[in-house]
Write a protein that holds these residues in place. Structure first.
Motif, PDB file in Angstrom:
ATOM      1  N   VAL A 177       0.858  -1.190   0.000  1.00  0.00           N
ATOM      2  CA  VAL A 177       0.000   0.000   0.000  1.00  0.00           C
ATOM      3  C   VAL A 177       0.891   1.236   0.000  1.00  0.00           C
ATOM      4  O   VAL A 177       1.831   1.335   0.788  1.00  0.00           O
ATOM      5  CB  VAL A 177      -0.927   0.001   1.236  1.00  0.00           C
ATOM      6  CG1 VAL A 177      -1.762   1.272   1.270  1.00  0.00           C
ATOM      7  CG2 VAL A 177      -1.809  -1.242   1.221  1.00  0.00           C
ATOM      8  N   ARG A 178       0.623   2.147  -0.904  1.00  0.00           N
ATOM      9  CA  ARG A 178       1.430   3.364  -1.009  1.00  0.00           C
ATOM     10  C   ARG A 178       0.661   4.613  -0.593  1.00  0.00           C
ATOM     11  O   ARG A 178       1.234   5.523  -0.012  1.00  0.00           O
ATOM     12  CB  ARG A 178       1.916   3.552  -2.467  1.00  0.00           C
ATOM     13  CG  ARG A 178       2.803   2.466  -2.991  1.00  0.00           C
ATOM     14  CD  ARG A 178       4.160   2.459  -2.335  1.00  0.00           C
ATOM     15  NE  ARG A 178       4.804   3.775  -2.361  1.00  0.00           N
ATOM     16  CZ  ARG A 178       5.992   4.036  -1.815  1.00  0.00           C
ATOM     17  NH1 ARG A 178       6.658   3.083  -1.202  1.00  0.00           N
ATOM     18  NH2 ARG A 178       6.506   5.250  -1.886  1.00  0.00           N
ATOM     19  N   GLY A 179      -0.614   4.691  -0.948  1.00  0.00           N
ATOM     20  CA  GLY A 179      -1.338   5.928  -0.669  1.00  0.00           C
ATOM     21  C   GLY A 179      -2.764   5.671  -0.197  1.00  0.00           C
ATOM     22  O   GLY A 179      -3.340   4.618  -0.484  1.00  0.00           O
ATOM     23  N   GLU A 238       4.264   5.458   8.470  1.00  0.00           N
ATOM     24  CA  GLU A 238       4.637   6.046   7.178  1.00  0.00           C
ATOM     25  C   GLU A 238       3.394   6.363   6.341  1.00  0.00           C
ATOM     26  O   GLU A 238       3.306   7.431   5.723  1.00  0.00           O
ATOM     27  CB  GLU A 238       5.556   5.111   6.393  1.00  0.00           C
ATOM     28  CG  GLU A 238       5.829   5.627   4.989  1.00  0.00           C
ATOM     29  CD  GLU A 238       6.975   4.911   4.293  1.00  0.00           C
ATOM     30  OE1 GLU A 238       8.107   5.407   4.372  1.00  0.00           O
ATOM     31  OE2 GLU A 238       6.719   3.851   3.686  1.00  0.00           O
ATOM     32  N   LEU A 239       2.427   5.434   6.321  1.00  0.00           N
ATOM     33  CA  LEU A 239       1.236   5.676   5.498  1.00  0.00           C
ATOM     34  C   LEU A 239       0.514   6.952   5.926  1.00  0.00           C
ATOM     35  O   LEU A 239       0.080   7.736   5.080  1.00  0.00           O
ATOM     36  CB  LEU A 239       0.293   4.468   5.556  1.00  0.00           C
ATOM     37  CG  LEU A 239       0.754   3.251   4.746  1.00  0.00           C
ATOM     38  CD1 LEU A 239      -0.119   2.032   5.050  1.00  0.00           C
ATOM     39  CD2 LEU A 239       0.727   3.564   3.243  1.00  0.00           C
ATOM     40  N   ARG A 297      -0.793  12.758   5.417  1.00  0.00           N
ATOM     41  CA  ARG A 297      -0.949  14.128   5.935  1.00  0.00           C
ATOM     42  C   ARG A 297      -0.106  15.110   5.131  1.00  0.00           C
ATOM     43  O   ARG A 297      -0.587  16.160   4.710  1.00  0.00           O
ATOM     44  CB  ARG A 297      -0.539  14.184   7.417  1.00  0.00           C
ATOM     45  CG  ARG A 297      -0.743  15.566   8.041  1.00  0.00           C
ATOM     46  CD  ARG A 297      -0.190  15.648   9.449  1.00  0.00           C
ATOM     47  NE  ARG A 297       1.240  15.384   9.452  1.00  0.00           N
ATOM     48  CZ  ARG A 297       1.923  14.979  10.514  1.00  0.00           C
ATOM     49  NH1 ARG A 297       1.309  14.796  11.679  1.00  0.00           N
ATOM     50  NH2 ARG A 297       3.224  14.757  10.421  1.00  0.00           N
ATOM     51  N   GLU A 298       1.154  14.750   4.891  1.00  0.00           N
ATOM     52  CA  GLU A 298       2.084  15.697   4.273  1.00  0.00           C
ATOM     53  C   GLU A 298       1.807  15.911   2.785  1.00  0.00           C
ATOM     54  O   GLU A 298       2.150  16.949   2.232  1.00  0.00           O
ATOM     55  CB  GLU A 298       3.532  15.254   4.501  1.00  0.00           C
ATOM     56  CG  GLU A 298       3.928  15.202   5.970  1.00  0.00           C
ATOM     57  CD  GLU A 298       3.720  16.514   6.712  1.00  0.00           C
ATOM     58  OE1 GLU A 298       4.117  17.559   6.159  1.00  0.00           O
ATOM     59  OE2 GLU A 298       3.142  16.490   7.812  1.00  0.00           O
ATOM     60  N   THR A 299       1.226  14.907   2.108  1.00  0.00           N
ATOM     61  CA  THR A 299       0.899  15.106   0.693  1.00  0.00           C
ATOM     62  C   THR A 299      -0.531  15.608   0.530  1.00  0.00           C
ATOM     63  O   THR A 299      -0.991  15.807  -0.594  1.00  0.00           O
ATOM     64  CB  THR A 299       1.068  13.792  -0.114  1.00  0.00           C
ATOM     65  OG1 THR A 299       0.218  12.781   0.447  1.00  0.00           O
ATOM     66  CG2 THR A 299       2.514  13.305  -0.091  1.00  0.00           C
ATOM     67  N   GLY A 300      -1.222  15.770   1.647  1.00  0.00           N
ATOM     68  CA  GLY A 300      -2.546  16.382   1.599  1.00  0.00           C
ATOM     69  C   GLY A 300      -3.688  15.445   1.231  1.00  0.00           C
ATOM     70  O   GLY A 300      -4.810  15.896   1.032  1.00  0.00           O
ATOM     71  N   THR A 301      -3.434  14.136   1.175  1.00  0.00           N
ATOM     72  CA  THR A 301      -4.552  13.247   0.826  1.00  0.00           C
ATOM     73  C   THR A 301      -5.480  13.008   2.018  1.00  0.00           C
ATOM     74  O   THR A 301      -6.654  12.713   1.825  1.00  0.00           O
ATOM     75  CB  THR A 301      -4.063  11.892   0.262  1.00  0.00           C
ATOM     76  OG1 THR A 301      -3.397  11.156   1.278  1.00  0.00           O
ATOM     77  CG2 THR A 301      -3.147  12.080  -0.941  1.00  0.00           C
ATOM     78  N   LEU A 302      -4.969  13.134   3.248  1.00  0.00           N
ATOM     79  CA  LEU A 302      -5.807  13.085   4.453  1.00  0.00           C
ATOM     80  C   LEU A 302      -5.403  14.284   5.324  1.00  0.00           C
ATOM     81  O   LEU A 302      -4.720  14.144   6.333  1.00  0.00           O
ATOM     82  CB  LEU A 302      -5.614  11.765   5.229  1.00  0.00           C
ATOM     83  CG  LEU A 302      -6.009  10.456   4.539  1.00  0.00           C
ATOM     84  CD1 LEU A 302      -5.688   9.259   5.452  1.00  0.00           C
ATOM     85  CD2 LEU A 302      -7.495  10.423   4.162  1.00  0.00           C
ATOM     86  N   PRO A 303      -5.838  15.473   4.923  1.00  0.00           N
ATOM     87  CA  PRO A 303      -5.312  16.698   5.547  1.00  0.00           C
ATOM     88  C   PRO A 303      -5.737  16.905   6.998  1.00  0.00           C
ATOM     89  O   PRO A 303      -5.111  17.701   7.704  1.00  0.00           O
ATOM     90  CB  PRO A 303      -5.854  17.812   4.652  1.00  0.00           C
ATOM     91  CG  PRO A 303      -7.046  17.218   3.971  1.00  0.00           C
ATOM     92  CD  PRO A 303      -6.758  15.764   3.812  1.00  0.00           C
ATOM     93  N   SER A 323       8.944   8.983   1.287  1.00  0.00           N
ATOM     94  CA  SER A 323       8.936   8.056   2.419  1.00  0.00           C
ATOM     95  C   SER A 323       9.016   8.828   3.731  1.00  0.00           C
ATOM     96  O   SER A 323       9.339  10.024   3.743  1.00  0.00           O
ATOM     97  CB  SER A 323      10.112   7.080   2.306  1.00  0.00           C
ATOM     98  OG  SER A 323      11.327   7.790   2.317  1.00  0.00           O
ATOM     99  N   ALA A 324       8.714   8.133   4.819  1.00  0.00           N
ATOM    100  CA  ALA A 324       8.845   8.738   6.141  1.00  0.00           C
ATOM    101  C   ALA A 324      10.242   8.446   6.666  1.00  0.00           C
ATOM    102  O   ALA A 324      10.768   7.346   6.478  1.00  0.00           O
ATOM    103  CB  ALA A 324       7.793   8.173   7.085  1.00  0.00           C
ATOM    104  N   ARG A 325      10.863   9.430   7.297  1.00  0.00           N
ATOM    105  CA  ARG A 325      12.202   9.257   7.863  1.00  0.00           C
ATOM    106  C   ARG A 325      12.113   9.328   9.379  1.00  0.00           C
ATOM    107  O   ARG A 325      11.541  10.279   9.926  1.00  0.00           O
ATOM    108  CB  ARG A 325      13.150  10.374   7.386  1.00  0.00           C
ATOM    109  CG  ARG A 325      13.330  10.470   5.892  1.00  0.00           C
ATOM    110  CD  ARG A 325      13.998   9.261   5.290  1.00  0.00           C
ATOM    111  NE  ARG A 325      15.293   8.950   5.923  1.00  0.00           N
ATOM    112  CZ  ARG A 325      15.981   7.816   5.704  1.00  0.00           C
ATOM    113  NH1 ARG A 325      15.505   6.897   4.889  1.00  0.00           N
ATOM    114  NH2 ARG A 325      17.131   7.611   6.305  1.00  0.00           N
TER     115      ARG A 325
END
Ligand code: FDA
Length: 502
Positions: A245-247, A291-292, A297-303, A391-393
């Protein structure tokens, strides 16, 4: 519902995910599980599903050119690791600068690679880390339920005292006793009766054949034999493997759409899929689930995800160390890969430590007593989003590991003084005696009551849940999978009763 839609989707197949899928299936809810790793069922050319620690091959690790074992060296020699072919192997080491995290990959997650130690945390400490969770309910109902379903069993103590394969543990017990320290037997999901037969030579060896960290071919009740088998048995649950799962996005009707990469065994993406779900459960582990949601949150898909997403991560205070044994106190060349004893010094008011007496399944005498210490390290890391790699760091500095070493050192200095022994400094690639640059026990990132409500419901989003080790705030004081399992049992019961329409 369309072909790409399922009532419930569970991401991952580790402890939290497996519990959730079983209870959804029993409740009649059609459920799809998505796992980025393989199903470990087909034997390789040697007739075995998994390889052992002494002759690792491509099955050992997740897309690496060389194995990355926790004991990096022996007598400072680079003998532990071997070149391997890139493959979706069962153990991953995710390297983030100052911290590396070991995780299992495949149907069963960490249960495929772990040491099977099934420890219920001390109640007083559980109350300290998760004060908002009703401890009466946990200890009266959900811990017993988890232990039962996981197939936890106890060693035959008479056999322990006389067998060859736990001589190393008896030697460590004696050394601890000389320092006035208490040891305890640890329950396990490895079948101790099977282990007895391994030593007697009547069944194929697994725990006694250096099978640990890269999988076990026999004896271990990993999740594919317990929760996941039962989940599939409901007829309502299916598992898709090599599906990463990516997004995650949410539709205007409140359902979720997952972007999923289906991969081949050489790592290539063979299909990009969109899968819809009404109820979405994240059980991808502390690294995977965090990470998911950090990405979403950061790409705005689940703001609407809050600032707690990505915070409260810890190592369970893990630190590994070895002591040099005297010639009259050797551990032996046959060592069960499944630990059976721990030094329980959690009551120490200054430096609480629970140290598992770890095996060195090298097949030869190593003059070494090894330990994985769990300490109460208050330091926490957090995750940031790296857009370049999508990715999450993990943000964790080397200095944050110091409290773990200080606690372990205070305990094992006592053991060394009482036994006139010294630390081993040849094991971790350089001359250090304490290895705190990796953890087996990643916990947190989506902490209960912070990123989620008190039952794992993600704040800001209906029908979106966290079920795994990311709920636990960085520490459990013991090996964590029983805690993760019991908490998932508690949460899914509430979610089924209150949220899921049937
Ligand atoms: P877990 O990590 O088990 O499962 C997550 C799953 O999700 C994995 O299968 C992963 O591949 C998958 N996944 C991740 N991201 C995904 C994505 N984006 N899409 C699809 N799938 C995805 N604990 C203990 O109690 N006793 C012990 O003896 C040990 N010993 C031990 C040894 C070693 C070597 C390790 C590595 C770990 C242990 N542990 C342990 C720790 C224990 O195994 C660990 O705490 C649990 O497996 C964590 O369970 P979770 O449900 O959180 O996820």
């Amino acid at each position: 519902s369309s072909p790409g839609f399922s009532t419930a989707v569970v991401v991952g197949t580790g402890y939290g995910a497996a519990v959730t899928a079983l209870r959804l299936g029993e409740a009649g809810v059609p459920t799809v599980m998505l796992e980025m790793g393989k199903l470990w069922a087909d034997p390789g050319p040697d007739g075995k599903v998994f390889c052992d620690m002494l002759r690792p091959d491509r099955r050992a690790m997740w897309f690496k050119n060389r194995t990355q074992a926790p004991l990096a060296s022996f007598l400072w020699l680079d003998v532990a690791n071997h070149d391997i072919k890139r493959y979706p192997g069962v153990l991953d080491r995710v390297n983030y600068g100052d911290m590396s995290v070991y995780v299992g990959r495949g149907v069963g997650g960490g249960s495929l690679v772990n040491g099977a130690m099934a420890v219920t945390p001390r109640r007083s400490y559980f109350e300290e880390i998760l004060p908002a969770v009703d401890a009466d309910e946990m200890y009266g109902k959900y811990f017993p339920r988890a232990n039962q379903a996981l197939g936890v069993n106890h060693i035959d103590q008479h056999w322990f005292e006389t067998c060859r394969s736990y001589r190393y543990a008896r030697v460590s017990r004696k050394a601890a006793a000389r320092a006035g320290l208490k040891t305890v037997f640890v329950p396990s999901v490895y079948d101790f009766e099977y282990m007895k037969r391994e030593e007697a030579g009547t069944v194929p060896r697994s725990a006694l054949a250096s099978e640990v960290i890269y999988g076990n071919n026999h004896g271990k009740r990993s999740l594919d034999k317990t929760y996941l088998a039962a989940a599939l048995g409901t007829g309502k649950v299916t598992i898709k493997t090599l599906h990463q799962v990516r997004g995650i996005t949410r539709q205007t009707d409140g359902t979720y759409v997952l972007t999923v990469h289906e991969t081949s065994e050489d790592g290539a993406i063979v299909a990009r899929k969109q899968l819809g779900a009404k109820y979405l459960f994240l059980g991808a582990g502390s690294l995977g689930s965090t990470e998911l949601l950090v990405r979403a949150r950061e790409t705005g898909t689940l703001p609407e995800l809050n600032d707690e997403v990505g915070r409260g991560w810890g190592t369970n205070g893990n630190v590994m160390l070895g002591r040099a044994n005297h010639a009259w106190d050797l551990g032996g060349s046959l060592q069960s890969g499944m630990p059976a004893l721990g030094i329980d010094a959690w009551d120490d008011p200054v430096n609480p430590v629970f140290a598992e007496v770890a095996p060195v399944p090298a097949g030869i005498e190593t003059w070494l007593s090894l330990y994985l210490a769990i300490t109460k390290n208050p330091e926490r890391g957090h995750f940031t989003y790296d857009a370049a790699s999508d990715s999450a760091r993990l943000q964790w500095r080397a200095s944050q590991g110091k409290p773990s070493i200080d606690a372990a050192k205070s305990l094992f200095d006592k053991v060394n003084r009482a036994n006139r022994t010294v630390y081993r400094s040849d094991l971790f690639g350089d001359t250090r005696s304490f290895e705190n640059r990796f953890t087996y026990h990643p916990l947190g990132g989506l902490v209960l009551g912070g990123a989620t409500d008190l039952y794992g419901r993600v704040k800001g989003y209906r029908n979106l849940y966290v079920t795994d080790g990311s709920l636990i705030p960085g520490s459990t004081g013991v090996n964590p999978f029983v805690t993760i399992t019991a908490l998932a049992e508690r949460n899914v019961e509430r979610v089924l009763a209150e949220d899921v329409a049937r």
